[in-house]
Design a protein around this motif. Sequence first.
Motif, PDB file in Angstrom:
ATOM      1  N   LYS A 135       0.851  -1.201   0.000  1.00  0.00           N
ATOM      2  CA  LYS A 135       0.000   0.000   0.000  1.00  0.00           C
ATOM      3  C   LYS A 135       0.880   1.242   0.000  1.00  0.00           C
ATOM      4  O   LYS A 135       1.963   1.253   0.571  1.00  0.00           O
ATOM      5  N   THR A 136       0.398   2.264  -0.662  1.00  0.00           N
ATOM      6  CA  THR A 136       1.117   3.532  -0.640  1.00  0.00           C
ATOM      7  C   THR A 136       1.226   4.017   0.800  1.00  0.00           C
ATOM      8  O   THR A 136       0.206   4.167   1.486  1.00  0.00           O
ATOM      9  N   PRO A 137       2.446   4.255   1.298  1.00  0.00           N
ATOM     10  CA  PRO A 137       2.585   4.638   2.698  1.00  0.00           C
ATOM     11  C   PRO A 137       1.971   5.999   2.969  1.00  0.00           C
ATOM     12  O   PRO A 137       2.068   6.900   2.144  1.00  0.00           O
ATOM     13  N   GLU A 138       1.340   6.130   4.102  1.00  0.00           N
ATOM     14  CA  GLU A 138       0.783   7.414   4.486  1.00  0.00           C
ATOM     15  C   GLU A 138       1.904   8.288   5.033  1.00  0.00           C
ATOM     16  O   GLU A 138       2.886   7.791   5.580  1.00  0.00           O
ATOM     17  N   LYS A 139       1.740   9.576   4.882  1.00  0.00           N
ATOM     18  CA  LYS A 139       2.745  10.483   5.410  1.00  0.00           C
ATOM     19  C   LYS A 139       2.750  10.412   6.938  1.00  0.00           C
ATOM     20  O   LYS A 139       1.709  10.307   7.566  1.00  0.00           O
ATOM     21  N   LYS A 140       3.958  10.496   7.509  1.00  0.00           N
ATOM     22  CA  LYS A 140       4.094  10.460   8.954  1.00  0.00           C
ATOM     23  C   LYS A 140       3.532  11.742   9.560  1.00  0.00           C
ATOM     24  O   LYS A 140       3.871  12.840   9.135  1.00  0.00           O
ATOM     25  N   THR A 141       2.679  11.588  10.563  1.00  0.00           N
ATOM     26  CA  THR A 141       2.092  12.772  11.195  1.00  0.00           C
ATOM     27  C   THR A 141       3.066  13.452  12.138  1.00  0.00           C
ATOM     28  O   THR A 141       2.970  14.650  12.365  1.00  0.00           O
ATOM     29  N   GLY A 142       4.026  12.702  12.692  1.00  0.00           N
ATOM     30  CA  GLY A 142       5.003  13.297  13.594  1.00  0.00           C
ATOM     31  C   GLY A 142       4.482  13.433  15.004  1.00  0.00           C
ATOM     32  O   GLY A 142       3.412  12.925  15.364  1.00  0.00           O
ATOM     33  N   ASN A 143       5.240  14.142  15.832  1.00  0.00           N
ATOM     34  CA  ASN A 143       4.921  14.326  17.243  1.00  0.00           C
ATOM     35  C   ASN A 143       3.915  15.468  17.401  1.00  0.00           C
ATOM     36  O   ASN A 143       4.283  16.641  17.391  1.00  0.00           O
ATOM     37  N   LYS A 144       2.632  15.107  17.557  1.00  0.00           N
ATOM     38  CA  LYS A 144       1.578  16.125  17.632  1.00  0.00           C
ATOM     39  C   LYS A 144       1.665  16.975  18.898  1.00  0.00           C
ATOM     40  O   LYS A 144       1.061  18.050  18.972  1.00  0.00           O
ATOM     41  N   ASP A 145       2.407  16.492  19.906  1.00  0.00           N
ATOM     42  CA  ASP A 145       2.546  17.250  21.160  1.00  0.00           C
ATOM     43  C   ASP A 145       3.661  18.285  21.085  1.00  0.00           C
ATOM     44  O   ASP A 145       3.919  18.989  22.060  1.00  0.00           O
ATOM     45  N   CYS A 146       4.327  18.362  19.960  1.00  0.00           N
ATOM     46  CA  CYS A 146       5.427  19.319  19.804  1.00  0.00           C
ATOM     47  C   CYS A 146       5.275  20.052  18.491  1.00  0.00           C
ATOM     48  O   CYS A 146       5.976  19.771  17.522  1.00  0.00           O
ATOM     49  N   LYS A 147       4.345  20.995  18.460  1.00  0.00           N
ATOM     50  CA  LYS A 147       4.125  21.761  17.226  1.00  0.00           C
ATOM     51  C   LYS A 147       4.965  23.034  17.264  1.00  0.00           C
ATOM     52  O   LYS A 147       4.754  23.908  18.106  1.00  0.00           O
ATOM     53  N   ALA A 148       5.917  23.110  16.342  1.00  0.00           N
ATOM     54  CA  ALA A 148       6.765  24.297  16.240  1.00  0.00           C
ATOM     55  C   ALA A 148       7.344  24.359  14.835  1.00  0.00           C
ATOM     56  O   ALA A 148       7.562  23.326  14.200  1.00  0.00           O
ATOM     57  N   ASP A 149       7.552  25.570  14.330  1.00  0.00           N
ATOM     58  CA  ASP A 149       8.243  25.790  13.063  1.00  0.00           C
ATOM     59  C   ASP A 149       9.651  26.263  13.401  1.00  0.00           C
ATOM     60  O   ASP A 149       9.837  27.381  13.897  1.00  0.00           O
ATOM     61  N   ILE A 150      10.634  25.414  13.144  1.00  0.00           N
ATOM     62  CA  ILE A 150      11.989  25.617  13.668  1.00  0.00           C
ATOM     63  C   ILE A 150      12.997  25.794  12.537  1.00  0.00           C
ATOM     64  O   ILE A 150      13.053  24.991  11.609  1.00  0.00           O
ATOM     65  N   ALA A 151      13.804  26.843  12.628  1.00  0.00           N
ATOM     66  CA  ALA A 151      14.950  27.028  11.743  1.00  0.00           C
ATOM     67  C   ALA A 151      16.212  26.750  12.542  1.00  0.00           C
ATOM     68  O   ALA A 151      16.443  27.380  13.581  1.00  0.00           O
ATOM     69  N   PHE A 152      17.009  25.791  12.082  1.00  0.00           N
ATOM     70  CA  PHE A 152      18.319  25.569  12.677  1.00  0.00           C
ATOM     71  C   PHE A 152      19.311  26.465  11.942  1.00  0.00           C
ATOM     72  O   PHE A 152      19.504  26.334  10.731  1.00  0.00           O
ATOM     73  N   LEU A 153      19.912  27.396  12.673  1.00  0.00           N
ATOM     74  CA  LEU A 153      20.895  28.319  12.094  1.00  0.00           C
ATOM     75  C   LEU A 153      22.271  27.817  12.495  1.00  0.00           C
ATOM     76  O   LEU A 153      22.735  28.048  13.616  1.00  0.00           O
ATOM     77  N   ILE A 154      22.925  27.091  11.579  1.00  0.00           N
ATOM     78  CA  ILE A 154      24.183  26.441  11.924  1.00  0.00           C
ATOM     79  C   ILE A 154      25.375  27.317  11.567  1.00  0.00           C
ATOM     80  O   ILE A 154      25.304  28.172  10.688  1.00  0.00           O
ATOM     81  N   ASP A 155      26.472  27.093  12.261  1.00  0.00           N
ATOM     82  CA  ASP A 155      27.710  27.845  12.060  1.00  0.00           C
ATOM     83  C   ASP A 155      28.488  27.202  10.921  1.00  0.00           C
ATOM     84  O   ASP A 155      28.893  26.041  11.000  1.00  0.00           O
ATOM     85  N   GLY A 156      28.683  27.950   9.821  1.00  0.00           N
ATOM     86  CA  GLY A 156      29.440  27.434   8.688  1.00  0.00           C
ATOM     87  C   GLY A 156      30.691  28.249   8.433  1.00  0.00           C
ATOM     88  O   GLY A 156      31.182  28.308   7.303  1.00  0.00           O
ATOM     89  N   SER A 157      31.224  28.880   9.467  1.00  0.00           N
ATOM     90  CA  SER A 157      32.375  29.780   9.318  1.00  0.00           C
ATOM     91  C   SER A 157      33.691  29.023   9.471  1.00  0.00           C
ATOM     92  O   SER A 157      33.728  27.871   9.896  1.00  0.00           O
ATOM     93  N   PHE A 158      34.782  29.706   9.134  1.00  0.00           N
ATOM     94  CA  PHE A 158      36.109  29.128   9.358  1.00  0.00           C
ATOM     95  C   PHE A 158      36.382  28.945  10.849  1.00  0.00           C
ATOM     96  O   PHE A 158      37.276  28.190  11.237  1.00  0.00           O
ATOM     97  N   ASN A 159      35.609  29.652  11.666  1.00  0.00           N
ATOM     98  CA  ASN A 159      35.716  29.517  13.115  1.00  0.00           C
ATOM     99  C   ASN A 159      35.528  28.064  13.554  1.00  0.00           C
ATOM    100  O   ASN A 159      36.207  27.574  14.445  1.00  0.00           O
ATOM    101  N   ILE A 160      34.561  27.395  12.937  1.00  0.00           N
ATOM    102  CA  ILE A 160      34.218  26.036  13.339  1.00  0.00           C
ATOM    103  C   ILE A 160      35.040  25.000  12.573  1.00  0.00           C
ATOM    104  O   ILE A 160      35.373  23.942  13.117  1.00  0.00           O
ATOM    105  N   GLY A 161      35.336  25.258  11.323  1.00  0.00           N
ATOM    106  CA  GLY A 161      36.124  24.323  10.531  1.00  0.00           C
ATOM    107  C   GLY A 161      35.302  23.135  10.038  1.00  0.00           C
ATOM    108  O   GLY A 161      34.214  22.843  10.545  1.00  0.00           O
ATOM    109  N   GLN A 162      35.851  22.435   9.045  1.00  0.00           N
ATOM    110  CA  GLN A 162      35.132  21.341   8.391  1.00  0.00           C
ATOM    111  C   GLN A 162      34.793  20.203   9.348  1.00  0.00           C
ATOM    112  O   GLN A 162      33.675  19.688   9.343  1.00  0.00           O
TER     113      GLN A 162
END
Length: 534
Positions: A135-162
Amino acid sequence: MPSSWSPALCLVPIPITCFTRGLDIRKEKADVLCPGGCSLEEFSVFGNIVYASVSSICGAAVHRGVIGTSGGPVRVYSLPGRENYSSVAANGIQSQTLSRWSASFAVTKGKSSTQEATGRAVSTANPPSGKRLKKTPEKKTGNKDCKADIAFLIDGSFNIGQRRFNLQKNFVGKVALMLGVGTEGPHVGLVQASEHPKIEFYLKNFTSAKDVLFAIKEVGFRGGNSNTGKALKHTAQKFFTADTGVRKGIPKVVVVFIDGWPSDDIEEAGIVAREFGVNVFIVSVAKPIPEELGMVQDVAFVDKAVCRNNGFFSYHMPNWFGTTKYVKPLVQKLCTHEQMMCSKTCYNSVNIAFLIDGSSSVGDSNFRLMLEFVSNIAKTFEISDIGAKIAAVQFTYDQRTEFSFTDYNTKENVLAVLANIRYMSGGTATGDAISFTVRNVFGPIRDSPNKNFLVIVTDGQSYDDVRGPAAAAHDAGITIFSVGVAWAPLDDLKDMASKPKESHAFFTREFTGLEPIVSDVIRGICRDFLESQQ
C-alpha cells in the motif's frame, strides 16, 4: 521463438509508489511503473526537467508531462547533483526550489515489456515475483505534542572548521530525529551562517525525519566569517513566510549554533527577531577563553540575542564531542510551547480602537484623510481571530460604534469597512467619547490576552472634560495615543495621552501631515508592547 528476441526486452517495469524518490532507485537507468490515483498536492518535486533526487519520481513524471494522473511506465535516468533547482508550475504541480543537491534524475516515457516486443499493452498490476504491491505509505504525522516551526541556524564559518561542522550537522540531525518531524508535528528548515547567510532548505521542503536527515547530510561547508547577526536577521525576515511553509498559530523558533563567538553585532538581530515574533535560542559551544575575550565584539552576545534573558533560551555545550546527552534537554525546551514568550508580538497581540472625530470643523474631504491615516496604521497589524483586533468609533456630541473588536477577523474586511465609514458632522465631546469607548468597546473584551490601545484623532477643542475620562482609561490598562490636527489644543492632547506624554501625543497643522505620523504611532505601539512583556 524469433531469433531477434532478447530477454532484455521482456523486463517488466519495477512497480513503485507515489512517494518513491529518485534516490531510492540506485541504477543509472531504470524502468518503473507509477500507480494511478496519486494526489498531486502530496507530491514533493524539486526542479524542472532535471529534478533533485529527493523528488518523487511519479511527481516529476507528471510535472514533465511523461504520464498523467492515471500513472504508467516511466524511464528514470540518474544524473549528477547541481546547484539551484528551479521552481516551475506544470501539469497541476508546482515544483519547488532547492539551492543544492548531491544527485539528480530525469524522466522520459517508459514502455512496458510487451509493448516493446509486440506494441500491445499488458497488465502490470503485479510485480514479476507475483507478490502484491505494498500500500502507498501514508505520510508520517510526527509528534503532535510538539508543534513548532523551527529554523536551525548552523555555524558554517572558518571559526568552526570542516571537522566540527560535520559534528554539528550530526547533532542537529539527532535533535531533528528526536523532535518527531512530521506533517502534524514540528517542521524544520536549515540556514547556514558564514560570510553571507544561505537558506539550505525551508519548512515546507521536508516533512519526514528521514528526508530531513538526508537533507542535513547533504549540506556543504561554506567557510568565511561567522556573521551570525547578519544570518539571524535574514532568517527572521525571510525564512518564516506563508510561501515557505510557516503555519498560522504555530510558534516560530530559531536555534542558533555559535562555535566560539560571532564576528558581527547580534543584538540588533535579536531585536528584529523579537519584533517578528521569533523565539531565539542560542546554543553556544566552546566559549571564548580569557585570552580570546579581547577579540569578542560583545561578551554578552548570548543574553542580548535570545528571546528572553531568563536562562531558558540559552544552552551551552563544552565541545562537539559526546553531545548525545545534550539532545533530549534541548528538544524538551523546543517543545515547551508555553515558554515561547516571543511568539506574541506587537503585530499579533494587540487590540487597537480608533476614536475618530466626525465634527463639523473636519469636513468630508479631511475626514477621508483621517480614515486613510487610520487604515494605514491598521493594515500593519496581523488581524485575525487569534491575532490583532481592530475597532472604530466616530464621535461628535454623540458616539457611533462603526465596528467592534469581534465584528471582523480579517484585514481585508477591516480595511473595507473603514473606507466606507460615513461622515457624521456635529459638535466635539471627546471626553464622553473616551468614556463610551472604554465602556462599550473595551468592556466586552476585558479578559482578552492582548494589550489594549486607543488612538484618538481630533481636529479641535473638546466641549467637555477629557482629563477624567482619559485617566479612567489609563487605570483600565488602556494606552492612549492622541493625534491632533489644526485647532486641537496641545494641552488636551497631553491630558489624554499616556506617559511619557511626548511620545504619545502628536500634532500637525494640516490633515496632509497625518501620513508621517503613521510610523510614529506604530513604533510607539510596538515599543509599549515590548516594554509590557519584560
